[in-house]
Design an enzyme around this catalytic site. Structure first.
Site, PDB file in Angstrom:
ATOM      1  N   GLY A  89      -2.110   2.381  -8.190  1.00  0.00           N
ATOM      2  CA  GLY A  89      -3.005   1.273  -8.496  1.00  0.00           C
ATOM      3  C   GLY A  89      -2.200   0.034  -8.852  1.00  0.00           C
ATOM      4  O   GLY A  89      -1.039  -0.094  -8.480  1.00  0.00           O
ATOM      5  N   ARG A  90      -2.809  -0.865  -9.610  1.00  0.00           N
ATOM      6  CA  ARG A  90      -2.101  -2.099  -9.980  1.00  0.00           C
ATOM      7  C   ARG A  90      -1.236  -1.941 -11.215  1.00  0.00           C
ATOM      8  O   ARG A  90      -0.327  -2.742 -11.446  1.00  0.00           O
ATOM      9  CB  ARG A  90      -3.094  -3.235 -10.177  1.00  0.00           C
ATOM     10  CG  ARG A  90      -3.579  -3.783  -8.847  1.00  0.00           C
ATOM     11  CD  ARG A  90      -4.263  -5.114  -8.982  1.00  0.00           C
ATOM     12  NE  ARG A  90      -5.498  -4.997  -9.727  1.00  0.00           N
ATOM     13  CZ  ARG A  90      -5.866  -5.829 -10.696  1.00  0.00           C
ATOM     14  NH1 ARG A  90      -5.107  -6.824 -11.043  1.00  0.00           N
ATOM     15  NH2 ARG A  90      -7.017  -5.656 -11.308  1.00  0.00           N
ATOM     16  N   GLU A  93       2.663  -2.406 -11.168  1.00  0.00           N
ATOM     17  CA  GLU A  93       3.211  -3.762 -11.035  1.00  0.00           C
ATOM     18  C   GLU A  93       3.797  -4.253 -12.348  1.00  0.00           C
ATOM     19  O   GLU A  93       4.863  -4.860 -12.372  1.00  0.00           O
ATOM     20  CB  GLU A  93       2.111  -4.760 -10.643  1.00  0.00           C
ATOM     21  CG  GLU A  93       1.593  -4.660  -9.259  1.00  0.00           C
ATOM     22  CD  GLU A  93       0.462  -5.667  -9.024  1.00  0.00           C
ATOM     23  OE1 GLU A  93       0.111  -6.450  -9.936  1.00  0.00           O
ATOM     24  OE2 GLU A  93      -0.080  -5.660  -7.910  1.00  0.00           O
ATOM     25  N   CYS A 119       1.030   6.453  -4.329  1.00  0.00           N
ATOM     26  CA  CYS A 119       0.648   5.086  -3.988  1.00  0.00           C
ATOM     27  C   CYS A 119       1.641   4.065  -4.535  1.00  0.00           C
ATOM     28  O   CYS A 119       2.826   4.129  -4.259  1.00  0.00           O
ATOM     29  CB  CYS A 119      -0.780   4.847  -4.481  1.00  0.00           C
ATOM     30  SG  CYS A 119      -1.600   3.420  -3.768  1.00  0.00           S
ATOM     31  N   HIS A 120       1.175   3.119  -5.350  1.00  0.00           N
ATOM     32  CA  HIS A 120       2.035   2.071  -5.901  1.00  0.00           C
ATOM     33  C   HIS A 120       2.892   2.563  -7.074  1.00  0.00           C
ATOM     34  O   HIS A 120       3.731   1.812  -7.566  1.00  0.00           O
ATOM     35  CB  HIS A 120       1.186   0.877  -6.339  1.00  0.00           C
ATOM     36  CG  HIS A 120       0.664   0.063  -5.205  1.00  0.00           C
ATOM     37  ND1 HIS A 120      -0.375   0.490  -4.405  1.00  0.00           N
ATOM     38  CD2 HIS A 120       1.049  -1.141  -4.716  1.00  0.00           C
ATOM     39  CE1 HIS A 120      -0.621  -0.426  -3.486  1.00  0.00           C
ATOM     40  NE2 HIS A 120       0.229  -1.429  -3.643  1.00  0.00           N
ATOM     41  N   TYR A 139       2.269   3.872  -0.732  1.00  0.00           N
ATOM     42  CA  TYR A 139       1.353   2.997  -0.004  1.00  0.00           C
ATOM     43  C   TYR A 139       2.234   2.140   0.906  1.00  0.00           C
ATOM     44  O   TYR A 139       3.282   1.652   0.476  1.00  0.00           O
ATOM     45  CB  TYR A 139       0.540   2.144  -0.991  1.00  0.00           C
ATOM     46  CG  TYR A 139      -0.534   1.376  -0.287  1.00  0.00           C
ATOM     47  CD1 TYR A 139      -1.662   2.030   0.206  1.00  0.00           C
ATOM     48  CD2 TYR A 139      -0.415   0.006  -0.073  1.00  0.00           C
ATOM     49  CE1 TYR A 139      -2.652   1.330   0.891  1.00  0.00           C
ATOM     50  CE2 TYR A 139      -1.399  -0.701   0.596  1.00  0.00           C
ATOM     51  CZ  TYR A 139      -2.511  -0.028   1.085  1.00  0.00           C
ATOM     52  OH  TYR A 139      -3.475  -0.722   1.762  1.00  0.00           O
TER      53      TYR A 139
END
Length: 193
Positions: A89-90, A93, A119-120, A139
């Site tokens: 997800g975010r 980051e 994913c991320h 991802y």
């Protein structure tokens, strides 16, 4: 089956399924799972986001569920855990900017403990400089980071996982059946019917 103590790293706007599904599935089969987020304590909630694949050039994002953490990041030590799971997800980051997160992640690689990232979440692994010489997936938008960090990006179907030693990676939540099954194998967990 010997119960394992597993740390799950997540944060605000982590992908909903990539947080809740591994958390619940690993508990369901008898492992102890502590879900943590930097600067948050047991009982605090994180906001999650639902990423969906609806035919656009990238995933769409919608509000997810509130997820209650069951441990405090400030109290955890990698030495107390058998394995690590990192949600995508975010959240990765900004989590990758936290030096304590990176030190914690490095512990699991230095000690050759099982790590599952989806994913991320691979953004945290690249920032921690632990993918050099490893084959992994993520991802697709994270592929350049994997390559720049010395890893080998493996392009697979969104429902597949990649295993390299004790590292288990997947491109996104549709890979949960393969990703979690592969992680259980790396953990030495067997399920008999």
């Amino acid at each position: 089956m010997a119960q394992k103590k597993i740390l799950l790293l997540t944060g605000d706007f982590a992908e909903d399924y990539e947080t809740m599904v591994p958390f619940q599935m690993l508990q369901m089969i008898g492992h102890e799972v502590h879900a943590v987020c930097p600067d948050k304590a047991a009982g605090d909630k994180i906001k999650t986001a639902i990423h969906d694949f609806e035919g656009d050039q990238t995933y769409s994002e919608k509000p997810g569920h509130g997820f209650v953490l069951n441990a405090s990041f400030a109290d955890v030590s990698g030495a107390d855990y058998d394995a690590l799971v990192i949600a995508g997800g975010r959240a990765p980051e900004y989590l990758r900017l936290n030096k304590n997160v990176l030190e914690l992640v490095r512990h699991f690689f230095t000690e050759d403990k099982p790590v599952a990232a989806v994913c991320h979440a691979i953004q945290i692994l690249t920032a921690a400089d632990v993918v050099r010489g490893k084959k992994l997936t993520a991802y697709p938008a994270v592929a350049p980071e994997v390559t720049a960090s010395g890893g080998t990006y493996v392009s697979v179907n969104v429902t597949e996982a990649v295993v390299d030693g004790k590292l288990v990676t997947a491109p996104a939540w549709p890979a949960h059946p393969q990703w979690i099954a592969a992680f259980l194998q790396v953990l030495g967990t067997t399920i008999t019917l």
